[in-house]
Design a protein around this motif. Structure first.
Motif, PDB file in Angstrom:
ATOM      1  N   ASN A  90      -3.277  -1.196   8.738  1.00  0.00           N
ATOM      2  CA  ASN A  90      -3.435  -2.536   9.322  1.00  0.00           C
ATOM      3  C   ASN A  90      -4.209  -3.474   8.404  1.00  0.00           C
ATOM      4  N   HIS A  91      -5.076  -2.902   7.596  1.00  0.00           N
ATOM      5  CA  HIS A  91      -5.976  -3.745   6.798  1.00  0.00           C
ATOM      6  C   HIS A  91      -5.343  -4.149   5.464  1.00  0.00           C
ATOM      7  N   LYS A  92      -5.908  -5.188   4.875  1.00  0.00           N
ATOM      8  CA  LYS A  92      -5.380  -5.687   3.606  1.00  0.00           C
ATOM      9  C   LYS A  92      -6.281  -5.235   2.459  1.00  0.00           C
ATOM     10  N   GLY A  93      -6.170  -3.949   2.136  1.00  0.00           N
ATOM     11  CA  GLY A  93      -6.979  -3.371   1.071  1.00  0.00           C
ATOM     12  C   GLY A  93      -6.228  -3.374  -0.253  1.00  0.00           C
ATOM     13  N   SER A  94      -6.591  -2.421  -1.117  1.00  0.00           N
ATOM     14  CA  SER A  94      -6.004  -2.383  -2.464  1.00  0.00           C
ATOM     15  C   SER A  94      -4.495  -2.159  -2.422  1.00  0.00           C
ATOM     16  N   SER A  95      -4.059  -1.231  -1.585  1.00  0.00           N
ATOM     17  CA  SER A  95      -2.625  -0.898  -1.562  1.00  0.00           C
ATOM     18  C   SER A  95      -1.812  -2.123  -1.154  1.00  0.00           C
ATOM     19  N   TYR A  96      -2.271  -2.779  -0.085  1.00  0.00           N
ATOM     20  CA  TYR A  96      -1.571  -3.989   0.356  1.00  0.00           C
ATOM     21  C   TYR A  96      -1.614  -5.074  -0.718  1.00  0.00           C
ATOM     22  N   PRO A 118      -2.329   3.600   1.581  1.00  0.00           N
ATOM     23  CA  PRO A 118      -3.449   4.248   0.897  1.00  0.00           C
ATOM     24  C   PRO A 118      -3.159   5.750   0.860  1.00  0.00           C
ATOM     25  N   THR A 119      -3.688   6.456  -0.103  1.00  0.00           N
ATOM     26  CA  THR A 119      -3.586   7.917  -0.104  1.00  0.00           C
ATOM     27  C   THR A 119      -4.627   8.453   0.867  1.00  0.00           C
ATOM     28  N   TYR A 120      -4.145   9.082   1.922  1.00  0.00           N
ATOM     29  CA  TYR A 120      -5.040   9.678   2.900  1.00  0.00           C
ATOM     30  C   TYR A 120      -4.829  11.195   2.886  1.00  0.00           C
ATOM     31  N   CYS A 121      -5.912  11.923   2.583  1.00  0.00           N
ATOM     32  CA  CYS A 121      -5.803  13.391   2.495  1.00  0.00           C
ATOM     33  C   CYS A 121      -4.596  13.774   1.644  1.00  0.00           C
ATOM     34  N   ARG A 122      -4.490  13.078   0.525  1.00  0.00           N
ATOM     35  CA  ARG A 122      -3.473  13.314  -0.519  1.00  0.00           C
ATOM     36  C   ARG A 122      -2.041  13.029  -0.080  1.00  0.00           C
ATOM     37  N   GLN A 123      -1.868  12.390   1.072  1.00  0.00           N
ATOM     38  CA  GLN A 123      -0.522  12.096   1.572  1.00  0.00           C
ATOM     39  C   GLN A 123      -0.426  10.621   1.933  1.00  0.00           C
ATOM     40  N   SER A 138       0.791   3.161  -3.901  1.00  0.00           N
ATOM     41  CA  SER A 138      -0.309   3.858  -3.244  1.00  0.00           C
ATOM     42  C   SER A 138      -1.535   3.853  -4.139  1.00  0.00           C
ATOM     43  N   THR A 139      -2.684   3.615  -3.522  1.00  0.00           N
ATOM     44  CA  THR A 139      -3.934   3.731  -4.269  1.00  0.00           C
ATOM     45  C   THR A 139      -4.744   4.876  -3.680  1.00  0.00           C
ATOM     46  N   SER A 140      -5.529   5.472  -4.548  1.00  0.00           N
ATOM     47  CA  SER A 140      -6.414   6.555  -4.095  1.00  0.00           C
ATOM     48  C   SER A 140      -7.787   6.312  -4.723  1.00  0.00           C
ATOM     49  N   ALA A 141      -8.781   7.056  -4.222  1.00  0.00           N
ATOM     50  CA  ALA A 141     -10.114   6.906  -4.799  1.00  0.00           C
ATOM     51  C   ALA A 141     -10.193   7.670  -6.113  1.00  0.00           C
ATOM     52  N   GLY A 142      -9.673   8.891  -6.129  1.00  0.00           N
ATOM     53  CA  GLY A 142      -9.819   9.678  -7.354  1.00  0.00           C
ATOM     54  C   GLY A 142      -8.725  10.696  -7.577  1.00  0.00           C
ATOM     55  N   SER A 143      -8.159  11.211  -6.488  1.00  0.00           N
ATOM     56  CA  SER A 143      -7.103  12.215  -6.675  1.00  0.00           C
ATOM     57  C   SER A 143      -5.777  11.510  -6.952  1.00  0.00           C
ATOM     58  N   SER A 144      -4.767  12.313  -7.296  1.00  0.00           N
ATOM     59  CA  SER A 144      -3.489  11.686  -7.653  1.00  0.00           C
ATOM     60  C   SER A 144      -2.797  11.098  -6.419  1.00  0.00           C
ATOM     61  N   GLN A 164     -10.612   4.138  -7.573  1.00  0.00           N
ATOM     62  CA  GLN A 164     -12.034   4.516  -7.472  1.00  0.00           C
ATOM     63  C   GLN A 164     -12.815   3.495  -6.645  1.00  0.00           C
ATOM     64  N   ALA A 165     -12.228   3.151  -5.517  1.00  0.00           N
ATOM     65  CA  ALA A 165     -12.866   2.148  -4.663  1.00  0.00           C
ATOM     66  C   ALA A 165     -12.422   2.336  -3.217  1.00  0.00           C
ATOM     67  N   MET A 166     -13.207   1.785  -2.308  1.00  0.00           N
ATOM     68  CA  MET A 166     -12.865   1.879  -0.892  1.00  0.00           C
ATOM     69  C   MET A 166     -12.103   0.644  -0.426  1.00  0.00           C
TER      70      MET A 166
HETATM   71  C1  FMN Z   1      -8.988   8.911   5.845  1.00  0.00           C
HETATM   72  C2  FMN Z   1      -9.077   8.758   4.363  1.00  0.00           C
HETATM   73  C3  FMN Z   1      -8.584   9.760   3.552  1.00  0.00           C
HETATM   74  C4  FMN Z   1      -8.653   9.617   2.176  1.00  0.00           C
HETATM   75  N1  FMN Z   1      -8.131  10.617   1.382  1.00  0.00           N
HETATM   76  C5  FMN Z   1      -8.177  10.485   0.038  1.00  0.00           C
HETATM   77  C6  FMN Z   1      -7.650  11.505  -0.817  1.00  0.00           C
HETATM   78  O1  FMN Z   1      -7.117  12.522  -0.385  1.00  0.00           O
HETATM   79  N2  FMN Z   1      -7.748  11.336  -2.163  1.00  0.00           N
HETATM   80  C7  FMN Z   1      -8.341  10.207  -2.709  1.00  0.00           C
HETATM   81  O2  FMN Z   1      -8.415  10.113  -3.922  1.00  0.00           O
HETATM   82  N3  FMN Z   1      -8.822   9.222  -1.919  1.00  0.00           N
HETATM   83  C8  FMN Z   1      -8.746   9.327  -0.567  1.00  0.00           C
HETATM   84  N4  FMN Z   1      -9.218   8.308   0.233  1.00  0.00           N
HETATM   85  C9  FMN Z   1      -9.654   7.053  -0.391  1.00  0.00           C
HETATM   86  C10 FMN Z   1      -8.549   6.002  -0.414  1.00  0.00           C
HETATM   87  O3  FMN Z   1      -7.297   6.565  -0.783  1.00  0.00           O
HETATM   88  C11 FMN Z   1      -8.825   4.870  -1.384  1.00  0.00           C
HETATM   89  O4  FMN Z   1     -10.069   4.286  -1.129  1.00  0.00           O
HETATM   90  C12 FMN Z   1      -7.713   3.813  -1.366  1.00  0.00           C
HETATM   91  O5  FMN Z   1      -7.795   3.020  -2.516  1.00  0.00           O
HETATM   92  C13 FMN Z   1      -7.806   2.934  -0.133  1.00  0.00           C
HETATM   93  O6  FMN Z   1      -6.744   2.025  -0.150  1.00  0.00           O
HETATM   94  P1  FMN Z   1      -6.752   0.677   0.696  1.00  0.00           P
HETATM   95  O7  FMN Z   1      -7.782  -0.224   0.042  1.00  0.00           O
HETATM   96  O8  FMN Z   1      -5.381   0.155   0.596  1.00  0.00           O
HETATM   97  O9  FMN Z   1      -7.150   1.066   2.080  1.00  0.00           O
HETATM   98  C14 FMN Z   1      -9.212   8.448   1.595  1.00  0.00           C
HETATM   99  C15 FMN Z   1      -9.725   7.457   2.450  1.00  0.00           C
HETATM  100  C16 FMN Z   1      -9.666   7.608   3.812  1.00  0.00           C
HETATM  101  C17 FMN Z   1     -10.216   6.510   4.688  1.00  0.00           C
END
Ligand code: FMN
Length: 235
Positions: free
Chosen positions: A10-16, A82-87, A121-127, A155-157
């Motif tokens: 729903n939110h407008k983060g990095s992926s959006y 966003p990548t959530y739990c690698r999915q 898709s963006t993630s914090a650190g994993s692929s 590498q960001a929230m």
């Molecule tokens: C519920 C949840 C699960 C997440 N799982 C992962 C993960 O498995 N690997 C990772 O690198 N980051 C993970 N993250 C971090 C997000 O993927 C990352 O901050 C992403 O850039 C957020 O995108 P957004 O700004 O579009 O919401 C997770 C974050 C949340 C809230």
């Protein structure tokens, strides 16, 4: 061109924001429609299988229809998660589950075969690859032949936390994708789509556990007699 954004959040983060950068960089007079999940489809599939015989019997048909009508009209789909739990996010997965009747083995929309899609898709650190692979698999099975992926470990929230260096790199990457899409070429239909279509056709031709309603759908479109949805550009 008609562009539809399917956002798995729903939110407008990095992926959006990255998806939106691409939409904005595609040249021409474009119409962009945006859907957010769960906001625009806040349900899970109940597993009732009503859709197999009649799409309208899905308990969430009317909510789905608004989205599917827009998807049907679109030239380009931009799917962000966003990548959530690698999915992919659960809400985006729910969207695909709720449209499983549109997968190739069942009753794919012929218009899907003439679309291009971009997955982000963006993630914090994993692929972010596994998240994108899941989306790609769903889109491919719905018939979309040309799919581009862009993943980034930000590498960001949120977008504000993304470094200037990464943002600059993303400007370039999104511009390159948009440039390609701006050419408006017909999508390339590769062997994966052709093979899937052929295999599913075989299943219906042989009657291997297929629903008569679905086989009739394939027959009506001439798909069991050599017609190809990407050649006809049927809508
Ligand atoms: C519920 C949840 C699960 C997440 N799982 C992962 C993960 O498995 N690997 C990772 O690198 N980051 C993970 N993250 C971090 C997000 O993927 C990352 O901050 C992403 O850039 C957020 O995108 P957004 O700004 O579009 O919401 C997770 C974050 C949340 C809230």
């Amino acid at each position: 061109m008609k562009i539809v954004m399917l956002n798995g959040q729903n939110h407008k983060g990095s992926s959006y924001r990255i998806g939106k950068m691409i939409a904005e960089k595609i040249q021409g007079e474009n119409e962009v429609r945006e859907f957010f999940f769960p906001r625009d489809l806040n349900h899970f599939c109940t597993g009732c299988y009503q859709c197999i015989e009649n799409l309208e019997s899905c308990p969430f048909y009317f909510e789905k229809k608004v989205i599917l009508d827009a998807v049907h009209q679109a030239d380009i789909l931009i799917v962000t998660t966003p990548t959530y739990c690698r999915q992919m996010s659960a809400s985006l997965k729910a969207f695909f589950d709720l449209n499983f009747d549109g997968w190739m083995v069942h009753r794919p929309m012929s218009s899907m075969f003439t679309k291009k899609a971009v997955i982000l898709s963006t993630s914090a650190g994993s692929s972010p690859k596994a998240a994108m692979r899941g989306v790609q698999n769903a889109l491919r099975n719905m018939g979309v032949p040309e799919i581009t992926r862009l993943g980034m470990r930000v590498q960001a929230m949120n977008w504000e936390g993304v470094s200037a260096k990464k943002k600059a790199a993303l400007e370039k990457k999104t511009a390159a994708i948009a440039r390609k899409l701006s050419k408006g070429k017909k999508p390339a239909v590769g062997w994966k789509t052709r093979f899937l279509f052929w295999s599913m056709g075989m299943l219906h031709r042989k009657g291997w556990n297929s629903s008569p309603t679905e086989t009739a759908y394939w027959k009506e479109r001439g798909w069991l007699d050599g017609k190809k949805p990407w050649k006809l550009g049927q809508r």
